[in-house]
Design a protein around this motif. Structure first.
Motif, PDB file in Angstrom:
ATOM      1  N   ARG A 103       0.700  -1.209   0.086  1.00 20.00           N
ATOM      2  CA  ARG A 103      -0.045   0.270   0.127  1.00 20.00           C
ATOM      3  C   ARG A 103       0.931   1.273   0.094  1.00 20.00           C
ATOM      4  O   ARG A 103       0.407   2.275   0.218  1.00 20.00           O
ATOM      5  N   GLY A 104       2.239   1.169  -0.145  1.00 20.50           N
ATOM      6  CA  GLY A 104       3.017   2.306  -0.436  1.00 20.50           C
ATOM      7  C   GLY A 104       3.442   2.861   0.679  1.00 20.50           C
ATOM      8  O   GLY A 104       3.826   4.056   0.669  1.00 20.50           O
ATOM      9  N   GLY A 105       3.648   1.955   1.646  1.00 22.54           N
ATOM     10  CA  GLY A 105       4.193   2.397   2.993  1.00 22.54           C
ATOM     11  C   GLY A 105       5.786   2.418   3.274  1.00 22.54           C
ATOM     12  O   GLY A 105       6.174   2.395   4.543  1.00 22.54           O
ATOM     13  N   GLN A 106       6.468   2.245   2.160  1.00 26.30           N
ATOM     14  CA  GLN A 106       7.862   1.934   2.361  1.00 26.30           C
ATOM     15  C   GLN A 106       8.439   3.128   3.220  1.00 26.30           C
ATOM     16  O   GLN A 106       8.083   4.338   3.039  1.00 26.30           O
ATOM     17  N   GLY A 107       9.394   2.875   4.179  1.00 28.48           N
ATOM     18  CA  GLY A 107       9.881   4.115   4.756  1.00 28.48           C
ATOM     19  C   GLY A 107       9.231   4.509   6.172  1.00 28.48           C
ATOM     20  O   GLY A 107       9.389   5.762   6.670  1.00 28.48           O
ATOM     21  N   HIS A 108       8.168   4.061   6.190  1.00 25.07           N
ATOM     22  CA  HIS A 108       6.957   4.385   7.325  1.00 25.07           C
ATOM     23  C   HIS A 108       6.865   3.401   8.190  1.00 25.07           C
ATOM     24  O   HIS A 108       6.941   2.275   7.820  1.00 25.07           O
ATOM     25  N   ILE A 109       6.035   3.781   9.179  1.00 20.73           N
ATOM     26  CA  ILE A 109       5.320   2.806  10.157  1.00 20.73           C
ATOM     27  C   ILE A 109       3.947   2.668   9.403  1.00 20.73           C
ATOM     28  O   ILE A 109       3.349   3.936   9.569  1.00 20.73           O
ATOM     29  N   SER A 110       3.235   1.497   9.320  1.00 15.23           N
ATOM     30  CA  SER A 110       1.948   1.325   8.834  1.00 15.23           C
ATOM     31  C   SER A 110       1.123   0.981   9.896  1.00 15.23           C
ATOM     32  O   SER A 110       1.518   0.090  10.756  1.00 15.23           O
ATOM     33  N   ILE A 111      -0.082   1.405  10.085  1.00 14.03           N
ATOM     34  CA  ILE A 111      -1.041   1.011  11.216  1.00 14.03           C
ATOM     35  C   ILE A 111      -2.372   0.653  10.637  1.00 14.03           C
ATOM     36  O   ILE A 111      -2.813   1.995   9.873  1.00 14.03           O
ATOM     37  N   PHE A 112      -3.047  -0.171  10.940  1.00 11.95           N
ATOM     38  CA  PHE A 112      -4.558  -0.518  10.630  1.00 11.95           C
ATOM     39  C   PHE A 112      -5.290  -0.872  11.457  1.00 11.95           C
ATOM     40  O   PHE A 112      -4.936  -1.547  12.401  1.00 11.95           O
ATOM     41  N   LEU A 113      -6.593  -0.906  11.385  1.00 11.90           N
ATOM     42  CA  LEU A 113      -7.895  -1.463  12.334  1.00 11.90           C
ATOM     43  C   LEU A 113      -8.565  -2.173  11.523  1.00 11.90           C
ATOM     44  O   LEU A 113      -9.101  -1.776  10.314  1.00 11.90           O
ATOM     45  N   THR A 114      -8.677  -3.508  11.974  1.00 10.92           N
ATOM     46  CA  THR A 114      -9.419  -4.312  11.392  1.00 10.92           C
ATOM     47  C   THR A 114     -10.522  -4.893  12.283  1.00 10.92           C
ATOM     48  O   THR A 114     -10.367  -5.267  13.440  1.00 10.92           O
ATOM     49  N   LEU A 115     -11.902  -5.140  11.716  1.00 16.11           N
ATOM     50  CA  LEU A 115     -13.042  -5.568  12.029  1.00 16.11           C
ATOM     51  C   LEU A 115     -12.877  -7.406  12.006  1.00 16.11           C
ATOM     52  O   LEU A 115     -12.741  -7.625  11.244  1.00 16.11           O
ATOM     53  N   VAL A 116     -12.912  -7.957  13.185  1.00 14.17           N
ATOM     54  CA  VAL A 116     -12.851  -9.287  13.175  1.00 14.17           C
ATOM     55  C   VAL A 116     -14.024  -9.833  13.480  1.00 14.17           C
ATOM     56  O   VAL A 116     -15.019  -9.373  14.187  1.00 14.17           O
ATOM     57  N   ASP A 117     -14.121 -11.437  13.468  1.00 17.60           N
ATOM     58  CA  ASP A 117     -15.454 -12.181  14.097  1.00 17.60           C
ATOM     59  C   ASP A 117     -16.598 -11.756  13.275  1.00 17.60           C
ATOM     60  O   ASP A 117     -17.746 -11.526  13.997  1.00 17.60           O
ATOM     61  N   THR A 118     -16.421 -11.441  12.018  1.00 15.14           N
ATOM     62  CA  THR A 118     -17.705 -10.887  11.268  1.00 15.14           C
ATOM     63  C   THR A 118     -18.615 -11.814  10.842  1.00 15.14           C
ATOM     64  O   THR A 118     -19.611 -11.761  10.120  1.00 15.14           O
ATOM     65  N   SER A 119     -18.321 -13.230  10.999  1.00 18.85           N
ATOM     66  CA  SER A 119     -19.216 -14.277  10.499  1.00 18.85           C
ATOM     67  C   SER A 119     -20.434 -14.449  11.155  1.00 18.85           C
ATOM     68  O   SER A 119     -21.489 -14.785  10.498  1.00 18.85           O
TER      69      SER A 119
END
Length: 312
Positions: free
Chosen positions: A65-81
């Motif tokens: 996702r083009g994050g070279q040279g950076h720290i990337s951080i993401f939020l994920t919604l889980v247990d969606t079943s």
């Protein structure tokens, strides 16, 4: 857009002393994680707004996702079943990094508002903070090889209502005239009701309280217009302008005493009118001829401009 500096660490976009409300992730050996074969680290699940989430850190950046040279951080919604078919939710969230020298949690200037659904369960920042800035200990993020990240998530409850307004090219107009005998003599009733009449395609009736109702009790004549709910389509309101009149019976060409107003008639509003339609002193004034021989003449004029339907 990630976190950047202009001249000093104090130029960070947002800073506060209170820690993130929902999740903190402390990494004791960041450089070891950076040099390891792990591309990312996902936190344990945490619950916010009756949903479960994970915080994911890419110490060397999410390169896809083009994050070279950076720290990337993401939020994920889980247990969606377990969520129903076609589910979706909107959440406002923000990411934080801890400035250990100044005891401040720093974040982006604007909270993120995103739509989560079956095809999109993860959102985040590929360029959250530049690695060069992060690794400079004078900036306070990485001290003794330790750092802290955090997240706040606020789920927007779906209480939204929607409506569709349909206005007519030509308004629908109707009226009804009602002669009321024994206006004050019928002491066993506190009000008179007209028969149901049809106007602008719906059933109505007039209610009149000779001694007043509500704020008009004891000082005014109260008049109301009532809509028969059975003549109204489901989930529909009427955009109506109404005039309720009492005629001067000796001066037929004189202007009547009237009350005018606009209203949306519907399931939650079937009755509308004027608790203080006419002061009793006016009605009983011998110089006025609105009441003659205990008889008065009323009229309801109704103009229907359109309809409002509720959209689910």
């Amino acid at each position: 857009m990630g976190l950047r500096f202009t001249n000093s660490p104090l130029d960070m976009l947002n800073g506060r002393e209170a820690p993130p409300a929902h999740y903190l992730l402390k990494i004791q050996s960041f450089n070891s994680l950076l040099r390891s074969c792990l591309e990312k680290y996902s936190s344990d699940k945490f619950e916010v707004g009756d949903y479960k989430w994970r915080l994911t850190i890419y110490p060397g950046g999410n390169k896809q996702r083009g994050g070279q040279g950076h720290i990337s951080i993401f939020l994920t919604l889980v247990d969606t079943s377990s969520l129903p078919v076609g589910w979706e939710l909107h959440a406002v969230f923000n990411f934080f990094v801890y400035d250990q020298l100044r005891d401040k949690y720093l974040s982006l200037a604007d909270n993120q508002l995103r739509r989560f659904h079956a095809m999109k369960t993860e959102w985040g920042e590929a360029k959250f903070v530049e690695l060069q800035v992060f690794n400079d200990s004078s900036n306070g993020y990485l001290i003794n090889n330790a750092c802290v990240f955090g997240a706040e998530v606020f789920v927007l409850k779906q209480t939204r209502k929607a409506e569709c307004l349909l206005t007519f090219e030509k308004p629908n107009v109707g009226s009804y005239t009602w002669t009321i005998n024994r206006f004050f003599a019928q002491t066993c009733f506190d009000h008179h009701e007209s028969q149901w009449f049809v106007a602008v395609g719906h059933r109505w009736r007039i209610l009149i309280y000779p001694q007043g109702y509500g704020d008009g009790k004891g000082n005014s004549v109260s008049v109301f217009l009532s809509l028969d709910e059975s003549s109204l389509p489901a989930n529909t309101r009427l955009v109506v302008s109404c005039i309720i009149r009492m005629f001067d019976q000796n001066e037929l060409k004189a202007d009547p005493f009237e009350f005018t107003g606009d209203n949306h008639f519907g399931e939650s509003c079937l009755l509308w009118g004027a608790p203080k339609f006419m002061p009793l002193s006016n009605l009983r004034n011998p110089k006025q001829t609105y009441l003659v021989g205990d008889t008065c003449v009323m009229e309801a004029a109704i103009t229907l401009f359109g309809t409002i339907s509720t959209v689910s």
